[in-house]
Design a protein around this motif. Structure first.
Motif, PDB file in Angstrom:
ATOM      1  N   VAL A   1      33.177  47.105  35.970  1.00  0.00           N
ATOM      2  CA  VAL A   1      32.356  46.101  36.645  1.00  0.00           C
ATOM      3  C   VAL A   1      32.331  44.806  35.841  1.00  0.00           C
ATOM      4  O   VAL A   1      32.456  43.699  36.395  1.00  0.00           O
ATOM      5  N   ASN A   2      32.183  44.911  34.538  1.00  0.00           N
ATOM      6  CA  ASN A   2      32.145  43.714  33.696  1.00  0.00           C
ATOM      7  C   ASN A   2      33.469  42.969  33.716  1.00  0.00           C
ATOM      8  O   ASN A   2      33.508  41.735  33.690  1.00  0.00           O
ATOM      9  N   TRP A   3      34.585  43.708  33.754  1.00  0.00           N
ATOM     10  CA  TRP A   3      35.891  43.050  33.867  1.00  0.00           C
ATOM     11  C   TRP A   3      35.992  42.285  35.191  1.00  0.00           C
ATOM     12  O   TRP A   3      36.505  41.161  35.233  1.00  0.00           O
ATOM     13  N   MET A   4      35.512  42.888  36.279  1.00  0.00           N
ATOM     14  CA  MET A   4      35.600  42.234  37.586  1.00  0.00           C
ATOM     15  C   MET A   4      34.737  40.981  37.645  1.00  0.00           C
ATOM     16  O   MET A   4      35.099  40.003  38.311  1.00  0.00           O
TER      17      MET A   4
ATOM     18  N   ALA B   1      35.081  40.034  45.972  1.00  0.00           N
ATOM     19  CA  ALA B   1      36.527  39.966  45.785  1.00  0.00           C
ATOM     20  C   ALA B   1      37.237  39.809  47.123  1.00  0.00           C
ATOM     21  O   ALA B   1      38.220  39.065  47.238  1.00  0.00           O
ATOM     22  N   MET B   2      36.735  40.462  48.160  1.00  0.00           N
ATOM     23  CA  MET B   2      37.332  40.335  49.489  1.00  0.00           C
ATOM     24  C   MET B   2      37.173  38.917  50.026  1.00  0.00           C
ATOM     25  O   MET B   2      38.049  38.404  50.738  1.00  0.00           O
ATOM     26  N   VAL B   3      36.053  38.279  49.693  1.00  0.00           N
ATOM     27  CA  VAL B   3      35.811  36.901  50.156  1.00  0.00           C
ATOM     28  C   VAL B   3      36.672  35.903  49.382  1.00  0.00           C
ATOM     29  O   VAL B   3      37.255  34.984  49.960  1.00  0.00           O
ATOM     30  N   LEU B   4      36.773  36.099  48.073  1.00  0.00           N
ATOM     31  CA  LEU B   4      37.510  35.156  47.237  1.00  0.00           C
ATOM     32  C   LEU B   4      39.015  35.236  47.439  1.00  0.00           C
ATOM     33  O   LEU B   4      39.733  34.258  47.208  1.00  0.00           O
ATOM     34  N   PHE B   5      39.511  36.385  47.873  1.00  0.00           N
ATOM     35  CA  PHE B   5      40.958  36.558  48.092  1.00  0.00           C
ATOM     36  C   PHE B   5      41.178  37.072  49.509  1.00  0.00           C
ATOM     37  O   PHE B   5      41.543  38.228  49.727  1.00  0.00           O
ATOM     38  N   PRO B   6      40.972  36.209  50.509  1.00  0.00           N
ATOM     39  CA  PRO B   6      40.988  36.647  51.914  1.00  0.00           C
ATOM     40  C   PRO B   6      42.359  37.022  52.452  1.00  0.00           C
ATOM     41  O   PRO B   6      42.445  37.664  53.502  1.00  0.00           O
ATOM     42  N   ASP B   7      43.431  36.638  51.754  1.00  0.00           N
ATOM     43  CA  ASP B   7      44.768  36.857  52.295  1.00  0.00           C
ATOM     44  C   ASP B   7      45.568  37.919  51.554  1.00  0.00           C
ATOM     45  O   ASP B   7      46.753  38.105  51.839  1.00  0.00           O
ATOM     46  N   VAL B   8      44.956  38.605  50.609  1.00  0.00           N
ATOM     47  CA  VAL B   8      45.671  39.619  49.819  1.00  0.00           C
ATOM     48  C   VAL B   8      45.399  40.985  50.429  1.00  0.00           C
ATOM     49  O   VAL B   8      44.376  41.621  50.151  1.00  0.00           O
ATOM     50  N   VAL B   9      46.307  41.449  51.268  1.00  0.00           N
ATOM     51  CA  VAL B   9      46.084  42.686  52.010  1.00  0.00           C
ATOM     52  C   VAL B   9      45.978  43.889  51.076  1.00  0.00           C
ATOM     53  O   VAL B   9      45.195  44.822  51.320  1.00  0.00           O
TER      54      VAL B   9
END
Length: 428
Positions: free
Chosen positions: A94-97, A139-147
């Motif tokens: 979690v801290n890494w993320m 993470a899903m919001v920040l990288f919306p195009d990485v399937v």
């Protein structure tokens, strides 16, 4: 300060793996059988050593203290220690993320590691307490195009939503229903975690791996009533329907989508208007969709039934798929308003009969299919007009099948199947 052997995330997990393997070797070494002449005293000594090793293992409890010491400060966007020992794996990941929120490679690496940890209930409890749900959604919001990242995120959400008990379920629920904290400071979008998930399913609808994993996540999310209401009202049924439409020959997608529909097609009990949950739900769906669960299901019931029957025909040799399909039809049949659609949908009645005749040892399938047919037969016995429509529909299907058959034997078989269906429909 970081441990010297944890200079990178890969090194961290490699060290954790080696330590765990060494610990297992030490605890099991004394219990191995050295031969037929092994004495009972040696067994007692081995048991004593195992107990001693077990007592010496590092342990930590889930508490506000450990969360504050090891976890990140999410409200300030500050990461905790990224060099924690392997026994604190969840906190370290979690801290890494949080520390590298803008590095897609690290986010993806962490998300791929998390499922192996989250299958353990203690680790899952720690993850929910430390706010992992918010971090994954961010993470899903920040990288919306990485399937690939979204697929891994859905896998993590599958496990986070797995029931642990009322308290942990409500922790997950609070993040999913009201997850505005996942956005950067100053954001005013106010989207819920469920809306983020459904948005991802729309953008990556052609990716079979993502659709299978996302439908799986909906299965667990729908177990909590307030989450299920938001999921349905924001378009959860449509998302499952789109998965069935776009991947008609993918067994995994069909299985997961049907599984998700089992709970989604049953309207939830009405919550009190002034309850905390009702207010939170209205904040999420207000201005987006004013339709109720029942209204949304009414709009899609015909399409759902048709797609379920199509899946049953395409995967007639797959017992798990037929099992889930029969459960979906069973739950729809609990509402008498859908009986006419069930009866007039081509091949629906016949497929239920076929499943009963060919999968006699599947008790769940037998119970759900027989229950559905019994309700439909009662409706037919009480409504002569509908019975006439149903009979006409069966004859029309028989003629269409006979036309497509290339030999007389096939047409004769279709006619016999028609007669069987009509006899069972009139038996009540």
């Amino acid at each position: 300060h970081s441990h010297e052997d944890n200079s990178s995330l890969l090194d961290f997990f490699a060290t954790a793996h080696r330590a765990k393997k060494k610990e297992r070797f030490m605890s099991d070494g004394n219990s191995s059988d050295k031969g037929s002449d092994t004495s009972s005293s040696a067994d007692e000594q081995g048991h004593s050593n195992r107990q001693k090793n077990k007592k010496n293992r590092v342990k930590y409890g889930v508490s506000k203290l450990t969360n504050n010491l090891f976890g990140p400060a999410l409200s300030q966007g500050i990461a905790g220690n990224v060099g924690l020992p392997w026994s604190c794996a969840i906190y370290s990941v979690v801290n890494w993320m949080v520390a590298f929120a803008d590095v897609v490679g690290i986010q993806l690496m962490c998300l791929k590691v998390l499922p192996a940890l989250l299958v353990n209930e203690q680790q899952r409890t720690s993850a929910q307490h430390v706010g992992l749900t918010d971090i994954v959604l961010r993470a899903m919001v920040l990288f919306p195009d990485v399937v690939e990242l979204h697929t891994a995120a859905f896998h993590t959400l599958v496990l986070l939503a797995r029931p642990l008990g009322g308290k942990e379920g409500m922790l997950f629920n609070s993040s999913m229903v009201n997850a505005s904290g996942i956005f950067n400071v100053g954001s005013s979008t106010g989207k819920s975690g469920i809306a983020i998930m459904l948005d991802s399913m729309k953008r990556f609808v052609d990716d079979d791996d993502l659709m299978a994993m996302s439908c799986w996540s909906m299965v667990n999310i729908a177990l909590i009533p307030s989450q299920k209401i938001v999921l349905v009202r924001l378009g959860g049924i449509s998302a499952a329907v789109n998965a069935l439409i776009h991947h008609p020959h993918n067994a995994e997608v069909q299985f997961r989508a049907l599984f998700a529909l089992i709970n989604l097609v049953i309207p939830s009990e009405n919550l009190a208007d002034n309850s905390v949950e009702a207010v939170a739900i209205q904040e999420q769906v207000g201005g987006i969709n004013h339709d109720t669960e029942t209204e949304m299901l009414d709009e899609s019931a015909g399409q759902v039934i048709n797609l379920v029957v199509m899946a049953m025909r395409n995967f007639c040799s797959s017992e798990p798929i037929l099992n889930r399909a029969c459960l979906v039809l069973h739950n729809l049949s609990l509402n008498e308003a859908y009986h006419k659609v069930l009866l007039l949908t081509p091949n629906c009645y016949q497929m239920l009969e076929w499943c009963i005749g060919n999968y006699r040892h599947d008790e769940v399938l037998q119970r759900s299919a027989r229950g559905t047919l019994t309700r439909l037969q009662v409706t037919l016995s009480e409504d002569p007009v509908l019975r006439s429509e149903f009979t006409a529909t069966l004859r029309m299907q028989q003629r269409a099948t006979a036309t497509n058959e290339s030999n007389v034997g096939g047409a004769k078989a279709s006619e016999e199947q028609l007669d069987t269906s009509m006899r069972s429909a009139h038996s009540v």
